[in-house]
Design an enzyme around this catalytic site. Structure first.
Site, mmCIF file in Angstrom:
data_model
loop_
_atom_site.group_PDB
_atom_site.id
_atom_site.type_symbol
_atom_site.label_atom_id
_atom_site.label_comp_id
_atom_site.label_asym_id
_atom_site.label_seq_id
_atom_site.Cartn_x
_atom_site.Cartn_y
_atom_site.Cartn_z
ATOM 1 N N ASP A 81 14.248 13.125 -38.209
ATOM 2 C CA ASP A 81 14.270 12.587 -36.843
ATOM 3 C C ASP A 81 14.463 11.064 -36.901
ATOM 4 O OD1 ASP A 81 13.965 12.699 -34.063
ATOM 5 O OD2 ASP A 81 11.783 12.436 -34.155
ATOM 6 N N LYS A 183 6.400 8.221 -19.268
ATOM 7 C CA LYS A 183 7.798 8.299 -18.868
ATOM 8 C C LYS A 183 7.837 8.184 -17.337
ATOM 9 C CE LYS A 183 8.085 12.136 -22.205
ATOM 10 N NZ LYS A 183 8.328 11.543 -23.496
ATOM 11 N N HIS A 210 15.924 13.865 -26.254
ATOM 12 C CA HIS A 210 14.716 13.262 -26.842
ATOM 13 C C HIS A 210 13.722 12.982 -25.718
ATOM 14 C CE1 HIS A 210 15.902 12.145 -31.067
ATOM 15 N NE2 HIS A 210 16.976 12.760 -30.587
ATOM 16 N N ARG A 281 -13.209 21.233 -41.165
ATOM 17 C CA ARG A 281 -12.514 22.497 -40.963
ATOM 18 C C ARG A 281 -12.736 23.077 -39.566
ATOM 19 N NH1 ARG A 281 -14.561 24.654 -46.710
ATOM 20 N NH2 ARG A 281 -16.440 23.878 -45.686
#
Ligand code: G3H
Ligand code: 13P
Ligand code: ZN
Length: 318
Positions: A81, A183, A210, A281
């Site tokens: 990428d 955005k 993208h 974990r």
């Protein structure tokens, strides 16, 4: 099975989009493969330069190879990428990547063409697909004048010339989206008129979107309720727009930020609710399951869910 991205695009074109998911660690790789198998979807696993140097690129490669063995049903491309020219050559030589992105979109048009063409020649000699970028992603902000904002978007005439001169296999276009969690500050969305104009001049040519994370409001609210400080105005692409974009030739939809939000929410809530815990974990397992669920849900919206068997038949028949 690792396949060149162009084989996935040939199957998807005009019908659905392939999810391209960024990964950095073991838990993301496990969740990603599980989610794609659950939803029976082909996919693209993508590694940024930052991901390759987070631990060691050989570590990521070995983990992906292990996942390929653990999930023999999976069909995917391994993609670099936002590569620069040097990193593209490194990935092409490695024999592991089936697809690279050369991002020379910051250069002027002719230099972008020249760099991309060199990478295409090197990649195609080895059967590797190349994604290139034209236009300025992320420049469309509320405070930019309409004309100026428009100028940032990919020009369809230039796109046709760029593809003809470079021979790239897919093109990342600036169509209104941007990277990260913030955005569309002005409430804009994907510029479908622009995608359509590009498709008209480049019919049957795979386009890439993208900055496609949806930044779910409930995810942001949960992160902040668990101690996060994400700013108001976090907003992404409406995922109901993935399929309409796919019908206009968008074959690859890049999603990274949303995965980071799942990771942040799981870990913040885990340690808020189990403050005495210190076993890594516990949250790791919760994250893998949550990420798998997220991936499967995105594949439904992209339309890639359920296509694994027909993609297998198509690539095996080639
Ligand atoms: O487009 C960029 C991707 O979201 C990868 O981000 O370079 O921080 O790994 P990164
Ligand atoms: P997001 O930040 O919207 O997830 O975009 C990721 C991307 O485009 C990776 O290349
Ligand atoms: Zn990107």
């Amino acid at each position: 099975m690792i396949v060149p991205a162009r084989k996935l695009f040939a199957h998807a074109y005009g019908k659905y989009a392939i999810g391209a998911y960024n990964i950095n660690n073991l838990e993301q790789i496990m969740g990603l493969f599980q989610g794609n198998i659950q939803s029976q979807a082909p996919f693209i696993i993508q590694l940024s330069k930052g991901a390759r140097s987070y631990t060691d690129k050989r570590m990521l490669e070995a983990m992906i190879r292990a996942a390929e063995e653990i999930f023999p049903e999976a069909i995917f491309a391994v993609h670099l990428d936002h590569g620069d020219e040097k990193t593209c050559y490194e990935c092409i030589a490695s024999g592991f990547y089936s697809s690279v992105m050369i991002d020379a979109s910051h250069e002027d048009f002719d230099e972008n063409v020249a760099i991309t063409k060199r990478v295409v020649d090197a990649a195609h000699a080895k059967g590797i697909s190349v994604e290139a970028e034209l236009g300025m992603l992320g420049g469309v902000e509320e405070d930019i004048q309409v004309d100026e904002a428009h100028a940032c978007l990919t020009d369809p005439v230039q796109a046709k010339e760029f593809v003809t001169r470079t021979g790239c296999d897919s093109l990342a276009c600036a169509i209104g989206t941007s990277h990260g969690a913030y955005k569309f500050s002005g409430g804009q969305g994907i510029h479908f008129d622009r995608v359509s104009a590009i498709q008209e001049l480049l019919p049957n040519f795979p386009l890439v979107m993208h900055g496609s994370s949806s930044v779910p409001a409930d995810e942001v609210a949960r992160i902040n309720a668990a101690g996060g400080k994400m700013k108001e105005g976090a907003k992404g692409v409406d995922p109901a727009q993935y399929l309409p974009a796919a019908r206009l030739g968008v074959c690859k939809v890049n999603i990274d930020t949303d995965g980071r939000l799942v990771w942040t929410r799981v870990h913040r809530e885990y340690f808020r609710d189990k403050a005495a815990e210190f076993d890594l974990r516990g949250p790791g397992k919760e994250f893998m399951a949550a990420y798998a669920t997220f991936i499967a849900s995105r594949n439904e919206l992209l339309g890639s869910a359920g296509h694994l068997a027909s993609v297998r038949a198509a690539v095996e028949g080639d």
